[in-house]
Design a protein around this motif. Sequence first.
Motif, PDB file in Angstrom:
ATOM      1  N   GLY A  73      55.818   5.905  12.104  1.00  0.00           N
ATOM      2  CA  GLY A  73      54.904   6.502  11.113  1.00  0.00           C
ATOM      3  C   GLY A  73      53.445   6.238  11.465  1.00  0.00           C
ATOM      4  N   ALA A  74      53.145   5.027  11.900  1.00  0.00           N
ATOM      5  CA  ALA A  74      51.771   4.690  12.290  1.00  0.00           C
ATOM      6  C   ALA A  74      51.334   5.520  13.503  1.00  0.00           C
ATOM      7  N   ILE A  75      52.244   5.706  14.449  1.00  0.00           N
ATOM      8  CA  ILE A  75      51.923   6.523  15.629  1.00  0.00           C
ATOM      9  C   ILE A  75      51.674   7.968  15.215  1.00  0.00           C
ATOM     10  N   ARG A  76      52.535   8.516  14.333  1.00  0.00           N
ATOM     11  CA  ARG A  76      52.337   9.892  13.856  1.00  0.00           C
ATOM     12  C   ARG A  76      50.998  10.034  13.133  1.00  0.00           C
ATOM     13  N   ASN A  77      50.670   9.070  12.277  1.00  0.00           N
ATOM     14  CA  ASN A  77      49.395   9.120  11.557  1.00  0.00           C
ATOM     15  C   ASN A  77      48.216   9.069  12.521  1.00  0.00           C
ATOM     16  N   TYR A  78      48.324   8.212  13.544  1.00  0.00           N
ATOM     17  CA  TYR A  78      47.263   8.111  14.550  1.00  0.00           C
ATOM     18  C   TYR A  78      47.104   9.441  15.295  1.00  0.00           C
ATOM     19  N   GLU A  79      48.232  10.038  15.703  1.00  0.00           N
ATOM     20  CA  GLU A  79      48.171  11.309  16.428  1.00  0.00           C
ATOM     21  C   GLU A  79      47.576  12.413  15.565  1.00  0.00           C
ATOM     22  N   LEU A  80      47.926  12.445  14.279  1.00  0.00           N
ATOM     23  CA  LEU A  80      47.353  13.449  13.372  1.00  0.00           C
ATOM     24  C   LEU A  80      45.853  13.254  13.226  1.00  0.00           C
ATOM     25  N   GLU A  81      45.428  12.003  13.093  1.00  0.00           N
ATOM     26  CA  GLU A  81      43.996  11.701  12.968  1.00  0.00           C
ATOM     27  C   GLU A  81      43.255  12.086  14.243  1.00  0.00           C
ATOM     28  N   GLU A  82      43.843  11.773  15.394  1.00  0.00           N
ATOM     29  CA  GLU A  82      43.239  12.147  16.675  1.00  0.00           C
ATOM     30  C   GLU A  82      43.122  13.666  16.787  1.00  0.00           C
ATOM     31  N   GLU A  83      44.166  14.365  16.383  1.00  0.00           N
ATOM     32  CA  GLU A  83      44.161  15.834  16.466  1.00  0.00           C
ATOM     33  C   GLU A  83      43.089  16.419  15.546  1.00  0.00           C
ATOM     34  N   ARG A  84      42.947  15.850  14.355  1.00  0.00           N
ATOM     35  CA  ARG A  84      41.941  16.330  13.397  1.00  0.00           C
ATOM     36  C   ARG A  84      40.517  16.133  13.924  1.00  0.00           C
ATOM     37  N   ASN A  85      40.280  15.033  14.615  1.00  0.00           N
ATOM     38  CA  ASN A  85      38.930  14.689  15.075  1.00  0.00           C
ATOM     39  C   ASN A  85      38.674  15.050  16.537  1.00  0.00           C
ATOM     40  N   ARG A  86      39.568  15.819  17.125  1.00  0.00           N
ATOM     41  CA  ARG A  86      39.478  16.147  18.548  1.00  0.00           C
ATOM     42  C   ARG A  86      38.290  17.065  18.833  1.00  0.00           C
ATOM     43  N   VAL A  87      37.559  16.728  19.879  1.00  0.00           N
ATOM     44  CA  VAL A  87      36.447  17.548  20.341  1.00  0.00           C
ATOM     45  C   VAL A  87      36.793  18.013  21.750  1.00  0.00           C
ATOM     46  N   ILE A  88      36.730  19.311  21.956  1.00  0.00           N
ATOM     47  CA  ILE A  88      37.029  19.862  23.276  1.00  0.00           C
ATOM     48  C   ILE A  88      35.726  19.914  24.069  1.00  0.00           C
ATOM     49  N   ASN A  89      35.674  19.141  25.152  1.00  0.00           N
ATOM     50  CA  ASN A  89      34.475  19.089  25.994  1.00  0.00           C
ATOM     51  C   ASN A  89      34.379  20.276  26.943  1.00  0.00           C
ATOM     52  N   MET A  90      35.522  20.806  27.334  1.00  0.00           N
ATOM     53  CA  MET A  90      35.545  21.889  28.316  1.00  0.00           C
ATOM     54  C   MET A  90      34.920  23.143  27.705  1.00  0.00           C
ATOM     55  N   LYS A  91      33.879  23.648  28.363  1.00  0.00           N
ATOM     56  CA  LYS A  91      33.174  24.835  27.852  1.00  0.00           C
ATOM     57  C   LYS A  91      33.490  26.089  28.663  1.00  0.00           C
ATOM     58  N   ASN A  92      34.134  25.935  29.811  1.00  0.00           N
ATOM     59  CA  ASN A  92      34.456  27.078  30.658  1.00  0.00           C
ATOM     60  C   ASN A  92      35.649  27.819  30.054  1.00  0.00           C
ATOM     61  N   LYS A  93      35.401  29.027  29.578  1.00  0.00           N
ATOM     62  CA  LYS A  93      36.441  29.812  28.886  1.00  0.00           C
ATOM     63  C   LYS A  93      37.602  30.175  29.810  1.00  0.00           C
ATOM     64  N   ASN A  94      37.325  30.444  31.096  1.00  0.00           N
ATOM     65  CA  ASN A  94      38.394  30.802  32.029  1.00  0.00           C
ATOM     66  C   ASN A  94      39.360  29.636  32.228  1.00  0.00           C
ATOM     67  N   ILE A  95      38.801  28.442  32.356  1.00  0.00           N
ATOM     68  CA  ILE A  95      39.653  27.254  32.530  1.00  0.00           C
ATOM     69  C   ILE A  95      40.464  27.008  31.263  1.00  0.00           C
ATOM     70  N   LEU A  96      39.834  27.128  30.110  1.00  0.00           N
ATOM     71  CA  LEU A  96      40.558  26.925  28.842  1.00  0.00           C
ATOM     72  C   LEU A  96      41.676  27.955  28.678  1.00  0.00           C
ATOM     73  N   GLU A  97      41.396  29.189  29.050  1.00  0.00           N
ATOM     74  CA  GLU A  97      42.418  30.241  28.959  1.00  0.00           C
ATOM     75  C   GLU A  97      43.601  29.920  29.876  1.00  0.00           C
ATOM     76  N   GLU A  98      43.297  29.466  31.084  1.00  0.00           N
ATOM     77  CA  GLU A  98      44.350  29.141  32.044  1.00  0.00           C
ATOM     78  C   GLU A  98      45.181  27.944  31.587  1.00  0.00           C
ATOM     79  N   ILE A  99      44.527  26.892  31.129  1.00  0.00           N
ATOM     80  CA  ILE A  99      45.249  25.656  30.788  1.00  0.00           C
ATOM     81  C   ILE A  99      46.130  25.836  29.549  1.00  0.00           C
TER      82      ILE A  99
END
Length: 159
Positions: A90-116
């Motif tokens: 449960g603690a791991i799930r809560n941590y993962e949810l919190e990480e997902e909520r606060n996630r910042v995507i650094n990658m700005k290249n749209k082609n790379i994001l589309e591919e990945i």
Amino acid sequence: MKEIPEFGFKIRITPKRSLIAILIASSLAFLTTKCGMSKQDVLKYYNELRKLIKWDLPDSIIDDIDNELNDKINNDPELLRQKIQTEVDGAIRNYELEEERNRVINMKNKNILEEINKDKYNKLQKLIVENAIYYEFADGTMGIRGAWVAPDPREILLE
């Protein structure tokens, strides 16, 4: 005849407390005898239920009963293992949810994001690339670096 598991409580009793203790003990005994649940299963589900429900009763009888049942869970190696496993999971799930909520995507290249984001890449690969930083130099050189790596002074500001 089927043996009835004991769900007695060693608590200070007043009329109101005895009624609540009888109701709880009767409910637990009913689950084991009439519903065919084992005492271990009843205690396992009780442990999960007590995390969901916050009792707000006067005179803390629920706390006393909760402490006794919790002691029974803690003294049974199988129930204790399961309790630890569910609480850690449960603690791991809560941590993962919190990480997902606060996630910042650094990658700005749209082609790379589309591919990945194609199915051929797994979750870890996607996460690594999304957290990376795309850069270019004036001479046309381009690359990806980790966000923790200091930028090269030759990098052109993109964005």
